[in-house]
Design a protein around this motif. Structure first.
Motif, PDB file in Angstrom:
ATOM      1  N   LEU A 292       7.734 -12.864  -0.125  1.00  0.00           N
ATOM      2  CA  LEU A 292       8.269 -11.874   0.815  1.00  0.00           C
ATOM      3  C   LEU A 292       9.180 -10.876   0.104  1.00  0.00           C
ATOM      4  O   LEU A 292       9.134  -9.673   0.400  1.00  0.00           O
ATOM      5  CB  LEU A 292       9.007 -12.563   1.961  1.00  0.00           C
ATOM      6  CG  LEU A 292       8.102 -13.260   2.976  1.00  0.00           C
ATOM      7  CD1 LEU A 292       8.914 -14.152   3.910  1.00  0.00           C
ATOM      8  CD2 LEU A 292       7.306 -12.234   3.775  1.00  0.00           C
ATOM      9  N   PHE A 293       9.995 -11.350  -0.827  1.00  0.00           N
ATOM     10  CA  PHE A 293      10.814 -10.410  -1.602  1.00  0.00           C
ATOM     11  C   PHE A 293       9.913  -9.409  -2.320  1.00  0.00           C
ATOM     12  O   PHE A 293      10.158  -8.205  -2.297  1.00  0.00           O
ATOM     13  CB  PHE A 293      11.701 -11.143  -2.616  1.00  0.00           C
ATOM     14  CG  PHE A 293      13.061 -11.485  -2.086  1.00  0.00           C
ATOM     15  CD1 PHE A 293      14.047 -10.517  -1.964  1.00  0.00           C
ATOM     16  CD2 PHE A 293      13.366 -12.783  -1.715  1.00  0.00           C
ATOM     17  CE1 PHE A 293      15.306 -10.835  -1.478  1.00  0.00           C
ATOM     18  CE2 PHE A 293      14.619 -13.112  -1.230  1.00  0.00           C
ATOM     19  CZ  PHE A 293      15.596 -12.135  -1.105  1.00  0.00           C
ATOM     20  N   ASP A 294       8.861  -9.898  -2.956  1.00  0.00           N
ATOM     21  CA  ASP A 294       7.941  -9.003  -3.664  1.00  0.00           C
ATOM     22  C   ASP A 294       7.322  -7.983  -2.707  1.00  0.00           C
ATOM     23  O   ASP A 294       7.200  -6.802  -3.043  1.00  0.00           O
ATOM     24  CB  ASP A 294       6.841  -9.807  -4.360  1.00  0.00           C
ATOM     25  CG  ASP A 294       7.358 -10.613  -5.544  1.00  0.00           C
ATOM     26  OD1 ASP A 294       8.459 -10.310  -6.063  1.00  0.00           O
ATOM     27  OD2 ASP A 294       6.659 -11.567  -5.944  1.00  0.00           O
ATOM     28  N   LYS A 295       6.956  -8.420  -1.521  1.00  0.00           N
ATOM     29  CA  LYS A 295       6.358  -7.528  -0.516  1.00  0.00           C
ATOM     30  C   LYS A 295       7.314  -6.387  -0.156  1.00  0.00           C
ATOM     31  O   LYS A 295       6.927  -5.215  -0.158  1.00  0.00           O
ATOM     32  CB  LYS A 295       6.013  -8.335   0.739  1.00  0.00           C
ATOM     33  CG  LYS A 295       5.647  -7.494   1.946  1.00  0.00           C
ATOM     34  CD  LYS A 295       5.493  -8.354   3.191  1.00  0.00           C
ATOM     35  CE  LYS A 295       5.373  -7.497   4.438  1.00  0.00           C
ATOM     36  NZ  LYS A 295       5.214  -8.315   5.649  1.00  0.00           N
ATOM     37  N   TYR A 296       8.557  -6.725   0.151  1.00  0.00           N
ATOM     38  CA  TYR A 296       9.503  -5.705   0.608  1.00  0.00           C
ATOM     39  C   TYR A 296      10.033  -4.849  -0.545  1.00  0.00           C
ATOM     40  O   TYR A 296      10.329  -3.672  -0.348  1.00  0.00           O
ATOM     41  CB  TYR A 296      10.641  -6.339   1.416  1.00  0.00           C
ATOM     42  CG  TYR A 296      10.198  -6.694   2.808  1.00  0.00           C
ATOM     43  CD1 TYR A 296      10.104  -5.719   3.800  1.00  0.00           C
ATOM     44  CD2 TYR A 296       9.846  -7.990   3.141  1.00  0.00           C
ATOM     45  CE1 TYR A 296       9.681  -6.030   5.079  1.00  0.00           C
ATOM     46  CE2 TYR A 296       9.417  -8.321   4.422  1.00  0.00           C
ATOM     47  CZ  TYR A 296       9.339  -7.338   5.391  1.00  0.00           C
ATOM     48  OH  TYR A 296       8.920  -7.643   6.665  1.00  0.00           O
ATOM     49  N   ILE A 297      10.153  -5.427  -1.733  1.00  0.00           N
ATOM     50  CA  ILE A 297      10.601  -4.638  -2.881  1.00  0.00           C
ATOM     51  C   ILE A 297       9.648  -3.474  -3.122  1.00  0.00           C
ATOM     52  O   ILE A 297      10.075  -2.368  -3.464  1.00  0.00           O
ATOM     53  CB  ILE A 297      10.753  -5.529  -4.132  1.00  0.00           C
ATOM     54  CG1 ILE A 297      12.049  -6.337  -4.017  1.00  0.00           C
ATOM     55  CG2 ILE A 297      10.724  -4.716  -5.410  1.00  0.00           C
ATOM     56  CD1 ILE A 297      12.210  -7.400  -5.086  1.00  0.00           C
ATOM     57  N   LYS A 298       8.364  -3.693  -2.899  1.00  0.00           N
ATOM     58  CA  LYS A 298       7.370  -2.624  -3.088  1.00  0.00           C
ATOM     59  C   LYS A 298       7.600  -1.463  -2.130  1.00  0.00           C
ATOM     60  O   LYS A 298       7.160  -0.349  -2.394  1.00  0.00           O
ATOM     61  CB  LYS A 298       5.965  -3.188  -2.913  1.00  0.00           C
ATOM     62  CG  LYS A 298       5.552  -4.091  -4.045  1.00  0.00           C
ATOM     63  CD  LYS A 298       4.201  -4.701  -3.804  1.00  0.00           C
ATOM     64  CE  LYS A 298       3.868  -5.689  -4.919  1.00  0.00           C
ATOM     65  NZ  LYS A 298       2.681  -6.467  -4.642  1.00  0.00           N
ATOM     66  N   ARG A 299       8.287  -1.706  -1.020  1.00  0.00           N
ATOM     67  CA  ARG A 299       8.549  -0.651  -0.036  1.00  0.00           C
ATOM     68  C   ARG A 299       9.822   0.128  -0.330  1.00  0.00           C
ATOM     69  O   ARG A 299      10.128   1.098   0.366  1.00  0.00           O
ATOM     70  CB  ARG A 299       8.643  -1.262   1.366  1.00  0.00           C
ATOM     71  CG  ARG A 299       7.303  -1.720   1.886  1.00  0.00           C
ATOM     72  CD  ARG A 299       7.350  -2.394   3.236  1.00  0.00           C
ATOM     73  NE  ARG A 299       8.131  -1.716   4.250  1.00  0.00           N
ATOM     74  CZ  ARG A 299       8.366  -2.228   5.455  1.00  0.00           C
ATOM     75  NH1 ARG A 299       7.866  -3.415   5.780  1.00  0.00           N
ATOM     76  NH2 ARG A 299       9.099  -1.569   6.324  1.00  0.00           N
ATOM     77  N   MET A 300      10.563  -0.297  -1.332  1.00  0.00           N
ATOM     78  CA  MET A 300      11.836   0.353  -1.637  1.00  0.00           C
ATOM     79  C   MET A 300      11.630   1.465  -2.657  1.00  0.00           C
ATOM     80  O   MET A 300      10.773   1.371  -3.521  1.00  0.00           O
ATOM     81  CB  MET A 300      12.842  -0.674  -2.161  1.00  0.00           C
ATOM     82  CG  MET A 300      13.125  -1.774  -1.159  1.00  0.00           C
ATOM     83  SD  MET A 300      14.376  -2.926  -1.724  1.00  0.00           S
ATOM     84  CE  MET A 300      15.849  -1.979  -1.331  1.00  0.00           C
TER      85      MET A 300
END
Length: 109
Positions: free
Chosen positions: A75-83
């Motif tokens: 989940l961290f990897d998923k949201y980091i991509k949106r930053m």
């Protein structure tokens, strides 16, 4: 002005999505967390990220569930991509991680 925190909106949305997937919070709670994340996600100068590199130790505080840890990392990897801010992954020993952190702060303000 320099502000440092060991948590940010990234943490909030990650753990909220995990709770939603486990049916522990309703969908509106996740929607709210995602809206907060989307509003603030690009206001950081840096995000320092520490992926798990060490074996899980039963310390009475953190979960020893490897499945939970792996799902949170995903989940961290998923949201980091949106930053749209630099995400700096700190690796190595505690001392090496501190050196990487201080080096980044020193070299970039």
């Amino acid at each position: 002005m320099l502000f440092r925190s060991d948590r940010c909106v990234l943490d909030g949305v990650v753990y909220t999505e995990w709770l939603w997937r486990e049916s522990k919070v309703e969908r509106w709670v996740l929607d709210y967390a995602e809206n907060v994340f989307d509003y603030y996600k690009n206001r950081y100068d840096y995000i320092f990220y520490l992926k798990p590199e060490f074996d899980i130790v039963a310390d009475g505080t953190r979960s020893v569930d490897a499945r939970f840890r792996d799902e949170i990392v995903d989940l961290f990897d998923k949201y980091i991509k949106r930053m749209n801010v630099p995400v700096i992954t700190l690796t190595g020993s505690v001392e090496q991680r501190l050196e990487q952190f201080y080096s980044t702060i020193k070299n970039h303000g």
